[in-house]
Design a protein around this motif. Structure first.
Motif, PDB file in Angstrom:
ATOM      1  N   GLU A  33       0.822  -1.214   0.108  1.00 44.27           N
ATOM      2  CA  GLU A  33       0.026  -0.099   0.221  1.00 44.27           C
ATOM      3  C   GLU A  33       0.871   1.151   0.018  1.00 44.27           C
ATOM      4  O   GLU A  33       0.615   2.201  -0.659  1.00 44.27           O
ATOM      5  CB  GLU A  33      -0.775   0.030   1.212  1.00 44.27           C
ATOM      6  CG  GLU A  33      -2.088   0.778   1.090  1.00 44.27           C
ATOM      7  CD  GLU A  33      -3.009   0.659   2.330  1.00 44.27           C
ATOM      8  OE1 GLU A  33      -3.490   1.599   2.950  1.00 44.27           O
ATOM      9  OE2 GLU A  33      -3.844  -0.541   2.053  1.00 44.27           O
ATOM     10  N   ASP A  34       1.837   1.320   1.008  1.00 47.81           N
ATOM     11  CA  ASP A  34       2.663   2.419   0.927  1.00 47.81           C
ATOM     12  C   ASP A  34       4.270   2.048   0.577  1.00 47.81           C
ATOM     13  O   ASP A  34       5.075   1.389   1.306  1.00 47.81           O
ATOM     14  CB  ASP A  34       2.851   3.164   2.400  1.00 47.81           C
ATOM     15  CG  ASP A  34       3.619   4.410   2.313  1.00 47.81           C
ATOM     16  OD1 ASP A  34       4.497   4.506   1.472  1.00 47.81           O
ATOM     17  OD2 ASP A  34       3.711   4.924   3.459  1.00 47.81           O
ATOM     18  N   VAL A  35       4.427   1.911  -0.746  1.00 55.69           N
ATOM     19  CA  VAL A  35       5.680   1.378  -1.398  1.00 55.69           C
ATOM     20  C   VAL A  35       6.827   1.945  -0.658  1.00 55.69           C
ATOM     21  O   VAL A  35       7.881   1.288  -0.352  1.00 55.69           O
ATOM     22  CB  VAL A  35       5.383   1.485  -2.765  1.00 55.69           C
ATOM     23  CG1 VAL A  35       5.857   2.723  -3.475  1.00 55.69           C
ATOM     24  CG2 VAL A  35       6.561   0.185  -3.649  1.00 55.69           C
ATOM     25  N   THR A  36       6.971   3.263  -0.424  1.00 56.13           N
ATOM     26  CA  THR A  36       8.173   3.939  -0.020  1.00 56.13           C
ATOM     27  C   THR A  36       8.254   3.574   1.324  1.00 56.13           C
ATOM     28  O   THR A  36       9.809   3.442   1.862  1.00 56.13           O
ATOM     29  CB  THR A  36       7.925   5.570  -0.206  1.00 56.13           C
ATOM     30  OG1 THR A  36       7.609   6.084  -1.430  1.00 56.13           O
ATOM     31  CG2 THR A  36       9.140   6.247   0.401  1.00 56.13           C
ATOM     32  N   THR A  37       7.402   3.089   2.331  1.00 56.79           N
ATOM     33  CA  THR A  37       7.679   2.947   3.529  1.00 56.79           C
ATOM     34  C   THR A  37       8.283   1.590   3.749  1.00 56.79           C
ATOM     35  O   THR A  37       8.877   1.204   4.484  1.00 56.79           O
ATOM     36  CB  THR A  37       6.352   3.090   4.502  1.00 56.79           C
ATOM     37  OG1 THR A  37       6.107   4.424   4.441  1.00 56.79           O
ATOM     38  CG2 THR A  37       6.652   2.610   5.879  1.00 56.79           C
ATOM     39  N   PHE A  38       7.585   0.740   2.741  1.00 58.14           N
ATOM     40  CA  PHE A  38       8.158  -0.722   2.801  1.00 58.14           C
ATOM     41  C   PHE A  38       9.591  -0.932   2.465  1.00 58.14           C
ATOM     42  O   PHE A  38      10.273  -1.621   2.926  1.00 58.14           O
ATOM     43  CB  PHE A  38       7.010  -1.607   1.786  1.00 58.14           C
ATOM     44  CG  PHE A  38       7.803  -3.068   2.029  1.00 58.14           C
ATOM     45  CD1 PHE A  38       7.298  -3.673   2.674  1.00 58.14           C
ATOM     46  CD2 PHE A  38       8.624  -3.574   0.729  1.00 58.14           C
ATOM     47  CE1 PHE A  38       7.970  -5.112   2.678  1.00 58.14           C
ATOM     48  CE2 PHE A  38       8.840  -4.651   0.598  1.00 58.14           C
ATOM     49  CZ  PHE A  38       8.723  -5.567   1.623  1.00 58.14           C
ATOM     50  N   TYR A  39       9.898  -0.225   1.127  1.00 61.06           N
ATOM     51  CA  TYR A  39      11.317  -0.306   0.692  1.00 61.06           C
ATOM     52  C   TYR A  39      12.178   0.539   1.396  1.00 61.06           C
ATOM     53  O   TYR A  39      13.489   0.413   1.242  1.00 61.06           O
ATOM     54  CB  TYR A  39      11.295   0.035  -0.748  1.00 61.06           C
ATOM     55  CG  TYR A  39      10.838  -1.110  -1.546  1.00 61.06           C
ATOM     56  CD1 TYR A  39      11.756  -2.122  -1.731  1.00 61.06           C
ATOM     57  CD2 TYR A  39       9.600  -1.080  -2.130  1.00 61.06           C
ATOM     58  CE1 TYR A  39      11.327  -3.385  -2.522  1.00 61.06           C
ATOM     59  CE2 TYR A  39       9.055  -2.345  -2.792  1.00 61.06           C
ATOM     60  CZ  TYR A  39       9.952  -3.316  -2.905  1.00 61.06           C
ATOM     61  OH  TYR A  39       9.500  -4.470  -3.857  1.00 61.06           O
ATOM     62  N   MET A  43      16.540   0.536   1.433  1.00 63.39           N
ATOM     63  CA  MET A  43      17.637   1.387   1.087  1.00 63.39           C
ATOM     64  C   MET A  43      18.214   1.894   2.393  1.00 63.39           C
ATOM     65  O   MET A  43      19.659   2.162   1.724  1.00 63.39           O
ATOM     66  CB  MET A  43      16.755   2.918   0.710  1.00 63.39           C
ATOM     67  CG  MET A  43      15.766   2.472  -0.620  1.00 63.39           C
ATOM     68  SD  MET A  43      16.806   1.816  -2.010  1.00 63.39           S
ATOM     69  CE  MET A  43      17.928   3.289  -2.455  1.00 63.39           C
ATOM     70  N   ASP A  44      18.013   1.771   3.266  1.00 62.04           N
ATOM     71  CA  ASP A  44      18.898   1.933   4.522  1.00 62.04           C
ATOM     72  C   ASP A  44      19.954   1.161   4.781  1.00 62.04           C
ATOM     73  O   ASP A  44      21.111   1.459   5.062  1.00 62.04           O
ATOM     74  CB  ASP A  44      17.917   2.216   5.853  1.00 62.04           C
ATOM     75  CG  ASP A  44      17.106   3.519   5.833  1.00 62.04           C
ATOM     76  OD1 ASP A  44      17.176   4.469   5.164  1.00 62.04           O
ATOM     77  OD2 ASP A  44      16.165   3.408   6.723  1.00 62.04           O
ATOM     78  N   TRP A  45      19.469  -0.133   4.669  1.00 62.91           N
ATOM     79  CA  TRP A  45      20.568  -1.104   4.672  1.00 62.91           C
ATOM     80  C   TRP A  45      21.654  -0.980   3.673  1.00 62.91           C
ATOM     81  O   TRP A  45      22.695  -1.190   3.765  1.00 62.91           O
ATOM     82  CB  TRP A  45      19.794  -2.523   4.383  1.00 62.91           C
ATOM     83  CG  TRP A  45      20.736  -3.867   4.889  1.00 62.91           C
ATOM     84  CD1 TRP A  45      20.873  -4.354   6.004  1.00 62.91           C
ATOM     85  CD2 TRP A  45      21.677  -4.445   4.143  1.00 62.91           C
ATOM     86  NE1 TRP A  45      21.735  -5.346   6.144  1.00 62.91           N
ATOM     87  CE2 TRP A  45      22.074  -5.488   4.856  1.00 62.91           C
ATOM     88  CE3 TRP A  45      21.853  -4.271   2.772  1.00 62.91           C
ATOM     89  CZ2 TRP A  45      23.237  -6.364   4.220  1.00 62.91           C
ATOM     90  CZ3 TRP A  45      22.894  -5.480   2.191  1.00 62.91           C
ATOM     91  CH2 TRP A  45      23.496  -6.191   2.926  1.00 62.91           C
ATOM     92  N   LEU A  46      21.244  -0.667   2.392  1.00 63.90           N
ATOM     93  CA  LEU A  46      22.369  -0.684   1.118  1.00 63.90           C
ATOM     94  C   LEU A  46      23.016   0.609   1.525  1.00 63.90           C
ATOM     95  O   LEU A  46      24.288   0.636   1.260  1.00 63.90           O
ATOM     96  CB  LEU A  46      21.509  -0.354  -0.039  1.00 63.90           C
ATOM     97  CG  LEU A  46      20.762  -1.501  -0.598  1.00 63.90           C
ATOM     98  CD1 LEU A  46      20.091  -1.208  -1.765  1.00 63.90           C
ATOM     99  CD2 LEU A  46      21.724  -2.749  -0.758  1.00 63.90           C
TER     100      LEU A  46
END
Length: 125
Positions: A33-39, A43-46
């Motif tokens: 539903e909220d793609v930015t929050t999920f991913y 991104m933080d891990w990378l």
């Protein structure tokens, strides 16, 4: 580096980024539903990987389906992997898996491969 494990659901892929077992996988369906929050945790891990590089990573992407919103975040992940690879911090190899009869997912892999400068394999299963 800490392990990141997000359990997959009907709408979100399973994510396993585990340096101790050398497994880096995104698999399943991606239509959160909220793609930015999920991913964002990925991104933080990378970002953390860039500051604490490993020698080499084989990054497996084995998605059955993803929506348009997810496609942008997948590209962001691939571009971040390209940035890490290009900097020399870590050798990255991306493997895009698709079911052999799924032309859409094969084409998506081909398109992503053309967009990033990183070793990129496309493999049918």
């Amino acid at each position: 580096m800490e392990k990141l494990h997000l359990v997959g659901t009907e709408d979100t892929p399973e994510v396993l980024l585990d340096p101790s077992s050398n497994k880096f996988v995104i698999s399943g369906r991606s239509l959160p539903e909220d793609v930015t929050t999920f991913y964002q945790p990925i991104m933080d891990w990378l970002d953390a990987l860039e500051n604490n590089p490993l020698s080499a990573i084989k990054f497996d992407i084995k998605l059955e389906y993803f929506n348009t919103a997810s496609s942008k975040l997948i590209l962001d992940i691939l571009m971040k992997l390209e940035e890490i690879h290009t900097s020399g911090a870590c050798k990255i190899n991306i493997v895009w898996h698709y079911q052999e009869d799924d032309e859409d997912m094969q084409e998506a892999g081909d398109e992503y491969k053309d967009l990033v400068e990183v070793p990129f394999e496309i493999v049918a299963y």
